[in-house]
Each structure stands twice: as C-alpha cells, then as structure tokens.
Write a protein that holds these residues in place. Structure first.
Motif, mmCIF file in Angstrom:
data_model
loop_
_atom_site.group_PDB
_atom_site.id
_atom_site.type_symbol
_atom_site.label_atom_id
_atom_site.label_comp_id
_atom_site.label_asym_id
_atom_site.label_seq_id
_atom_site.Cartn_x
_atom_site.Cartn_y
_atom_site.Cartn_z
ATOM 1 N N THR A 1 -8.509 45.205 24.645
ATOM 2 C CA THR A 1 -9.002 46.202 25.589
ATOM 3 C C THR A 1 -7.859 47.133 25.944
ATOM 4 O O THR A 1 -6.744 46.685 26.218
ATOM 5 N N TYR A 2 -8.157 48.441 25.940
ATOM 6 C CA TYR A 2 -7.117 49.420 26.267
ATOM 7 C C TYR A 2 -7.305 49.913 27.693
ATOM 8 O O TYR A 2 -8.431 49.993 28.181
ATOM 9 N N PRO A 3 -6.174 50.250 28.371
ATOM 10 C CA PRO A 3 -4.797 50.212 27.888
ATOM 11 C C PRO A 3 -4.289 48.791 27.705
ATOM 12 O O PRO A 3 -4.869 47.845 28.226
ATOM 13 N N LEU A 4 -3.196 48.680 26.963
ATOM 14 C CA LEU A 4 -2.632 47.373 26.649
ATOM 15 C C LEU A 4 -1.817 46.868 27.839
ATOM 16 O O LEU A 4 -0.588 47.008 27.905
ATOM 17 N N ILE A 5 -2.510 46.266 28.810
ATOM 18 C CA ILE A 5 -1.853 45.664 29.958
ATOM 19 C C ILE A 5 -2.352 44.225 30.090
ATOM 20 O O ILE A 5 -3.489 43.915 29.733
ATOM 21 N N PRO A 6 -1.497 43.331 30.571
ATOM 22 C CA PRO A 6 -1.859 41.902 30.607
ATOM 23 C C PRO A 6 -3.112 41.583 31.406
ATOM 24 O O PRO A 6 -3.841 40.649 31.062
ATOM 25 N N GLU A 7 -3.389 42.335 32.476
ATOM 26 C CA GLU A 7 -4.570 42.009 33.271
ATOM 27 C C GLU A 7 -5.860 42.240 32.503
ATOM 28 O O GLU A 7 -6.896 41.671 32.842
ATOM 29 N N LYS A 8 -5.822 43.041 31.445
ATOM 30 C CA LYS A 8 -6.995 43.273 30.595
ATOM 31 C C LYS A 8 -6.918 42.481 29.291
ATOM 32 O O LYS A 8 -7.926 42.327 28.600
ATOM 33 N N ASN A 9 -5.725 42.011 28.943
ATOM 34 C CA ASN A 9 -5.493 41.289 27.684
ATOM 35 C C ASN A 9 -4.542 40.132 27.965
ATOM 36 O O ASN A 9 -3.317 40.283 27.923
ATOM 37 N N LEU A 10 -5.081 38.968 28.256
ATOM 38 C CA LEU A 10 -4.263 37.852 28.703
ATOM 39 C C LEU A 10 -3.241 37.410 27.658
ATOM 40 O O LEU A 10 -2.192 36.867 28.003
ATOM 41 N N PHE A 11 -3.528 37.654 26.382
ATOM 42 C CA PHE A 11 -2.591 37.244 25.335
ATOM 43 C C PHE A 11 -1.261 37.982 25.448
ATOM 44 O O PHE A 11 -0.236 37.512 24.933
ATOM 45 N N LEU A 12 -1.246 39.123 26.126
ATOM 46 C CA LEU A 12 -0.004 39.877 26.272
ATOM 47 C C LEU A 12 1.007 39.167 27.162
ATOM 48 O O LEU A 12 2.200 39.446 27.090
ATOM 49 N N GLN A 13 0.550 38.238 27.986
ATOM 50 C CA GLN A 13 1.474 37.502 28.838
ATOM 51 C C GLN A 13 2.465 36.689 28.009
ATOM 52 O O GLN A 13 3.659 36.627 28.321
ATOM 53 N N GLU A 14 1.977 36.063 26.946
ATOM 54 C CA GLU A 14 2.875 35.302 26.082
ATOM 55 C C GLU A 14 3.823 36.229 25.337
ATOM 56 O O GLU A 14 5.012 35.917 25.161
ATOM 57 N N LEU A 15 3.314 37.383 24.911
ATOM 58 C CA LEU A 15 4.180 38.341 24.229
ATOM 59 C C LEU A 15 5.280 38.824 25.168
ATOM 60 O O LEU A 15 6.434 38.970 24.760
ATOM 61 N N GLU A 16 4.941 39.061 26.415
ATOM 62 C CA GLU A 16 5.946 39.498 27.385
ATOM 63 C C GLU A 16 7.036 38.435 27.553
ATOM 64 O O GLU A 16 8.210 38.760 27.682
ATOM 65 N N PRO B 1 7.641 41.339 35.857
ATOM 66 C CA PRO B 1 6.489 41.209 34.954
ATOM 67 C C PRO B 1 5.553 42.400 35.036
ATOM 68 O O PRO B 1 5.395 43.035 36.087
ATOM 69 N N ASN B 2 4.927 42.680 33.909
ATOM 70 C CA ASN B 2 4.074 43.846 33.775
ATOM 71 C C ASN B 2 2.822 43.731 34.645
ATOM 72 O O ASN B 2 2.130 42.724 34.610
ATOM 73 N N LYS B 3 2.541 44.792 35.384
ATOM 74 C CA LYS B 3 1.330 44.858 36.204
ATOM 75 C C LYS B 3 0.449 45.997 35.711
ATOM 76 O O LYS B 3 -0.515 45.800 34.987
ATOM 77 N N THR B 4 0.804 47.226 36.063
ATOM 78 C CA THR B 4 -0.028 48.364 35.660
ATOM 79 C C THR B 4 0.545 49.114 34.468
ATOM 80 O O THR B 4 -0.184 49.783 33.757
ATOM 81 N N ASN B 5 1.887 49.017 34.261
ATOM 82 C CA ASN B 5 2.520 49.712 33.150
ATOM 83 C C ASN B 5 2.160 51.195 33.149
ATOM 84 O O ASN B 5 1.807 51.752 32.126
ATOM 85 N N CYS B 6 2.207 51.834 34.279
ATOM 86 C CA CYS B 6 1.918 53.266 34.376
ATOM 87 C C CYS B 6 3.194 53.998 34.784
ATOM 88 O O CYS B 6 3.534 54.058 35.958
ATOM 89 N N PHE B 7 3.886 54.563 33.797
ATOM 90 C CA PHE B 7 5.132 55.241 34.124
ATOM 91 C C PHE B 7 4.841 56.681 34.487
ATOM 92 O O PHE B 7 4.828 57.548 33.789
#
Length: 207
Positions: free
Chosen positions: A115-130, A201-207
């Motif tokens: 699911t886009y955007p690629l942020i952990p709250e929408k894509n739980l697998f990104l937590q392990e990548l982080e 840790p990544n939350k919104t990732n909106c720079f």
C-alpha cells in the motif's frame, strides 16, 4: 538462491540514505560499502543485476571507481523471504557524499501486498526492513561516522542535515549522532542503537 528478472527492478525505492557532509576518499567509501554488504542479512554484491544470486565481487580486488555504479544483491529476512536490493553512491559536485541502500517497490510487490505511500503503518513488513536498515547504518557509522541517515520511500536528497529540525526528527525515519539530536532538541525521543547514534522510527515519513 532466488533470481530476479529485469521486470522486478522497477518503481520507487524504499531506502536507507546516508549523508556524509565531508567527502570520503575512495578507500574509505569502499570500506563503508564493504561494511554495508557485510550485514548478515545480505548476500552480495555483484555489479550486474542479472548476476544476483550467482556470484559476487571481491572487495579486495576493486578500486573506488567501481562504486560509481549500482551494486546488487539479495536481502534475506527472518521468515526466509528474499528481496532483491542494491546500493549506490551519489557524490555531489559541491556538496555531500551519499551512500544509499535500496529495495525497489517492484521487488516488494512481488512478495507483499503493498500500500502506498511506503510507510510502516500501512505496510507492517517495513518494520523489519527498518530494523535491518538501522543495523546497516550502525555498521557504516562505526567505519566512518556520518552526519545523518534517512529511512523511507525516495528520501535521498529530500532533506539535508543542515536543514534538520526537531519536527523532522520526530516524524521518524531518521538516524543521527547524539550531538545532532541534542542540537535539534530531540535527544530524549530517540532509540539509542550505539553509544553515539540514535534512531527515530518511521511514522509518517513526510519530509
């Protein structure tokens, strides 16, 4: 070892982007990239993506010039998921050196429901990548301390350490030295991953 075809390497990058304000020598850059690829989760690198999983370069036999190219490999996760990945360097003519480690969204889509955007709250697998990305950053920092690292979708060049504020830090996806965290007023909000390095840790990732 799993193979990835050309059509898999598309889309945006979920990346670790490491900024060095002071330019690195070729030898030190080589050491940093060697350290990056020494992570236990990684197999690689090789110079051509069609060779991923077949054979990897010997860091002792290459000059710094090879690191102007993309380097490819495979990241393996705890559940044995394999992801094609790459590293690259950006050496700004009158600015910083950047060392990036990336996974294309096309690779992620091959393995996950993305699911886009690629942020952990929408894509739980990104937590392990982080977590893996922060391990890589920690290793690189031990070789040559960097000024800032960002984790997220297409974050390279979106923010420079000189523009870093407390609000940016607290949005997450930031790894910075203790002195930079103190300057930003965010020292107590980070997770210490080494004696001198903090992860937000990544939350919104909106720079």
């Amino acid at each position: 070892m799993e193979q990835f075809i050309d059509e898999d390497w598309y889309g945006s990058y979920f990346e670790l982007a490491i900024q060095f304000k002071n330019k690195l020598s070729d030898d030190l850059l080589r050491d940093c990239i060697h350290g990056l690829w020494s992570n236990d989760h990684l197999f690689g690198p090789c110079i051509e993506k069609e060779n991923v999983g077949k054979g990897f370069i010997d860091f002792g036999l290459v000059s710094g010039e090879v690191f102007s190219n993309y380097l490819y490999g495979i990241l393996t996760l705890a559940d044995s998921t394999l992801l094609g990945c790459l590293s690259l360097t950006v050496r700004e003519e009158e600015g910083s050196d950047w060392l990036d480690f990336c996974i294309p969204s096309g690779i992620l889509e091959k393995k996950y429901s993305v699911t886009y955007p690629l942020i952990p709250e929408k894509n739980l697998f990104l937590q392990e990548l982080e977590t893996v990305f922060s391990e890589i950053a920690k290793t690189v920092y031990s070789i040559s301390p960097f000024d800032m690292a960002l984790i997220g979708e297409e974050v390279s060049g979106m923010l420079y350490v000189d523009s870093l504020t407390k609000d940016y830090v607290l949005k997450g996806g930031v790894i910075i030295p203790e002195k930079t965290a103190a300057k930003a007023g965010a020292l107590n909000a980070g997770i210490r991953i080494s004696s001198d390095l903090l992860l937000y840790p990544n939350k919104t990732n909106c720079f």
